[in-house]
Design a protein around this motif. Structure first.
Motif, PDB file in Angstrom:
ATOM      1  N   ARG A   1      26.573   3.725  -8.782  1.00 62.35           N
ATOM      2  CA  ARG A   1      24.638   3.617  -8.588  1.00 62.35           C
ATOM      3  C   ARG A   1      24.218   4.682  -9.701  1.00 62.35           C
ATOM      4  O   ARG A   1      23.748   4.112 -10.464  1.00 62.35           O
ATOM      5  N   ALA A   2      24.864   6.194  -9.681  1.00 62.06           N
ATOM      6  CA  ALA A   2      23.527   6.370 -10.473  1.00 62.06           C
ATOM      7  C   ALA A   2      24.534   7.661 -11.407  1.00 62.06           C
ATOM      8  O   ALA A   2      23.315   6.905 -12.710  1.00 62.06           O
TER       9      ALA A   2
ATOM     10  N   ALA B   1      25.149   4.001 -13.437  1.00 62.46           N
ATOM     11  CA  ALA B   1      24.873   2.612 -13.765  1.00 62.46           C
ATOM     12  C   ALA B   1      23.202   3.163 -14.163  1.00 62.46           C
ATOM     13  O   ALA B   1      22.564   2.830 -15.241  1.00 62.46           O
ATOM     14  N   VAL B   2      22.682   3.970 -13.535  1.00 62.12           N
ATOM     15  CA  VAL B   2      20.947   4.134 -13.438  1.00 62.12           C
ATOM     16  C   VAL B   2      21.312   5.440 -14.761  1.00 62.12           C
ATOM     17  O   VAL B   2      20.040   4.768 -15.955  1.00 62.12           O
ATOM     18  N   TYR B   3      21.838   5.958 -14.856  1.00 59.21           N
ATOM     19  CA  TYR B   3      21.515   7.457 -15.803  1.00 59.21           C
ATOM     20  C   TYR B   3      22.015   6.745 -16.809  1.00 59.21           C
ATOM     21  O   TYR B   3      21.182   6.392 -18.364  1.00 59.21           O
ATOM     22  N   TRP B   4      22.896   6.041 -17.198  1.00 56.15           N
ATOM     23  CA  TRP B   4      23.343   5.301 -18.061  1.00 56.15           C
ATOM     24  C   TRP B   4      22.732   3.703 -18.909  1.00 56.15           C
ATOM     25  O   TRP B   4      21.919   4.592 -19.870  1.00 56.15           O
ATOM     26  N   ALA B   5      21.663   3.264 -18.323  1.00 56.11           N
ATOM     27  CA  ALA B   5      21.072   2.411 -17.935  1.00 56.11           C
ATOM     28  C   ALA B   5      19.604   2.923 -18.581  1.00 56.11           C
ATOM     29  O   ALA B   5      19.301   2.321 -20.025  1.00 56.11           O
ATOM     30  N   SER B   6      19.183   3.288 -17.660  1.00 57.04           N
ATOM     31  CA  SER B   6      18.190   4.598 -18.586  1.00 57.04           C
ATOM     32  C   SER B   6      17.470   5.221 -19.931  1.00 57.04           C
ATOM     33  O   SER B   6      17.107   4.838 -20.453  1.00 57.04           O
ATOM     34  N   SER B   7      19.073   5.574 -19.639  1.00 49.97           N
ATOM     35  CA  SER B   7      19.154   6.812 -20.934  1.00 49.97           C
ATOM     36  C   SER B   7      19.261   6.318 -22.318  1.00 49.97           C
ATOM     37  O   SER B   7      18.617   6.444 -22.931  1.00 49.97           O
ATOM     38  N   LEU B   8      19.953   5.066 -22.341  1.00 54.13           N
ATOM     39  CA  LEU B   8      20.042   3.465 -23.561  1.00 54.13           C
ATOM     40  C   LEU B   8      18.472   3.158 -23.222  1.00 54.13           C
ATOM     41  O   LEU B   8      18.961   2.955 -24.940  1.00 54.13           O
ATOM     42  N   ALA B   9      18.580   2.755 -22.477  1.00 50.42           N
ATOM     43  CA  ALA B   9      16.746   2.149 -23.089  1.00 50.42           C
ATOM     44  C   ALA B   9      15.762   3.008 -23.283  1.00 50.42           C
ATOM     45  O   ALA B   9      15.204   2.153 -24.304  1.00 50.42           O
ATOM     46  N   ALA B  10      15.954   3.604 -22.855  1.00 49.51           N
ATOM     47  CA  ALA B  10      14.643   4.945 -23.470  1.00 49.51           C
ATOM     48  C   ALA B  10      15.110   5.798 -25.067  1.00 49.51           C
ATOM     49  O   ALA B  10      14.254   5.772 -26.171  1.00 49.51           O
TER      50      ALA B  10
ATOM     51  N   GLN C   1      13.866  11.812 -17.346  1.00 45.00           N
ATOM     52  CA  GLN C   1      13.559  11.294 -16.688  1.00 45.00           C
ATOM     53  C   GLN C   1      15.187   9.948 -16.114  1.00 45.00           C
ATOM     54  O   GLN C   1      15.244  10.130 -15.332  1.00 45.00           O
ATOM     55  N   SER C   2      15.788  10.276 -16.972  1.00 48.30           N
ATOM     56  CA  SER C   2      16.942   9.860 -16.562  1.00 48.30           C
ATOM     57  C   SER C   2      18.063  10.525 -15.580  1.00 48.30           C
ATOM     58  O   SER C   2      18.612  10.579 -14.307  1.00 48.30           O
ATOM     59  N   VAL C   3      17.865  11.994 -15.740  1.00 45.47           N
ATOM     60  CA  VAL C   3      18.383  12.488 -14.816  1.00 45.47           C
ATOM     61  C   VAL C   3      17.758  12.643 -13.663  1.00 45.47           C
ATOM     62  O   VAL C   3      18.434  13.046 -12.062  1.00 45.47           O
ATOM     63  N   ALA C   4      16.424  12.655 -13.874  1.00 46.56           N
ATOM     64  CA  ALA C   4      15.543  12.269 -12.210  1.00 46.56           C
ATOM     65  C   ALA C   4      15.692  10.985 -11.367  1.00 46.56           C
ATOM     66  O   ALA C   4      16.281  11.103 -10.210  1.00 46.56           O
ATOM     67  N   PHE C   5      16.066   9.728 -12.172  1.00 43.20           N
ATOM     68  CA  PHE C   5      17.007   9.015 -11.822  1.00 43.20           C
ATOM     69  C   PHE C   5      17.976   8.657 -11.489  1.00 43.20           C
ATOM     70  O   PHE C   5      18.065   8.369  -9.824  1.00 43.20           O
ATOM     71  N   ALA C   6      18.901   9.729 -12.053  1.00 42.75           N
ATOM     72  CA  ALA C   6      20.119   9.401 -11.421  1.00 42.75           C
ATOM     73  C   ALA C   6      19.751  10.233  -9.792  1.00 42.75           C
ATOM     74  O   ALA C   6      21.630  10.201  -9.060  1.00 42.75           O
ATOM     75  N   LEU C   7      19.397  11.450 -10.458  1.00 42.74           N
ATOM     76  CA  LEU C   7      19.353  12.153  -8.853  1.00 42.74           C
ATOM     77  C   LEU C   7      18.838  11.870  -7.184  1.00 42.74           C
ATOM     78  O   LEU C   7      19.769  11.654  -6.495  1.00 42.74           O
TER      79      LEU C   7
END
Length: 214
Positions: A110-111, A113-122, A97-103
Motif C-alpha cells: 500500500r505504501a 501504491a500510495v507513493y506512486w499515485a500521489s507523486s504522479l498526480a502531483a 507530500q508523497s513521502v509523508a503519505f507513504a510513511l
C-alpha cells in the motif's frame, strides 16, 4: 492522492505566476518545473535570483533546500522497486507530500501504491498549474492582485506546522528565521537564506552541567 494533486496544482499556479513576473519566460518557467520538479527549490531559486543574487548563490540556495530529500530517500527508498529505472524515476518524483503519505502506511504494498499515485498526480497538476499560472502572470502582470504570491509561503508553512509541535524542529525554525531576518538588511540577496541554515545548530544536543558537590 487528491490532497497532493490539489496542493500541487495550486502551488504550481503560484510558482508560474511568480516566476513569469520575476522575469522568466513562459517556456523557461514550464521547462524548469518539468525538469526540476521541486517546488521549494524552484521558489527559492527564483526568489533569490529576482532579489539580485548571482548564479552561484541561486543554484546553491536551490540545492540546499533540496538537501532535505536525502534523508527522505533513505526512508522511502524501498517503495521505488528493485530496478534502476524505477529507482531513478521514483527519486525524480519525490516530494514532501508523497513521502509523508507513504510513511503513514503500514503495509509495504500500500505504501508503494500510495507513493506512486500521489507523486504522479502531483507531477501532473504541478506542471499544469505552472503553465496556467505562467499564462495568467504574463497576462495580468502582478500575481499580488490575485494573492498568488502568498500561496507558496502558506503551503510551506502548512507543511512544517506538524513538525513544529516538537521542540527541536521548533528551535531550528525559530533560530533560522531570526538569522535570515536579522541579516537581510546587511548582506547581499540570497546570503541571508543560506545563513538561515545555521539554525540547524539548534538541533545539537545541549550540554548539561553537573553541580559540584562539596
Amino acid at each position: 492522492m487528491s490532497a497532493a494533486a490539489l496542493t500541487g496544482g495550486v502551488m504550481g499556479m503560484s510558482f508560474g505566476a511568480v516566476a513569469v513576473t520575476s522575469g522568466l519566460s513562459v517556456w523557461l518557467t514550464v521547462a524548469m518545473s518539468v525538469l526540476v520538479f521541486a517546488g521549494g527549490a524552484q521558489f527559492t531559486a527564483v526568489g533569490v535570483a529576482a532579489a539580485g543574487a548571482g548564479p552561484v548563490a541561486t543554484v546553491l540556495a536551490g540545492l540546499l533546500v533540496n538537501a532535505r530529500l536525502l534523508p527522505f530517500g533513505l526512508a522511502v527508498g524501498g517503495v521505488f522497486g528493485q530496478r534502476w529505472p524505477a529507482r531513478l524515476l521514483g527519486s525524480y518524483l519525490m516530494i514532501d507530500q508523497s513521502v509523508a503519505f507513504a510513511l503513514a502506511q503500514r503495509d509495504p504494498e500500500r505504501a508503494r501504491a500510495v507513493y506512486w499515485a500521489s507523486s504522479l498526480a502531483a507531477f501532473l497538476t504541478w506542471n499544469t498549474g505552472t503553465l496556467l499560472g505562467a499564462l495568467i502572470g504574463s497576462a495580468v502582470g502582478d500575481p499580488k492582485d490575485f494573492g498568488l504570491d502568498a500561496v507558496f509561503p502558506a503551503g510551506m508553512l502548512a507543511l512544517i506546522l506538524p513538525q513544529l509541535s516538537d521542540k527541536i524542529p521548533r528551535r531550528v525554525a525559530l533560530l533560522g528565521g531570526l538569522i535570515a531576518v536579522a541579516t537581510a538588511p546587511l548582506l547581499p540577496p540570497g546570503l541571508p537564506v543560506l545563513l538561515g541554515l545555521l539554525g540547524l545548530a539548534a538541533a545539537l544536543p545541549v550540554p548539561k552541567w553537573k553541580r559540584r558537590t562539596a
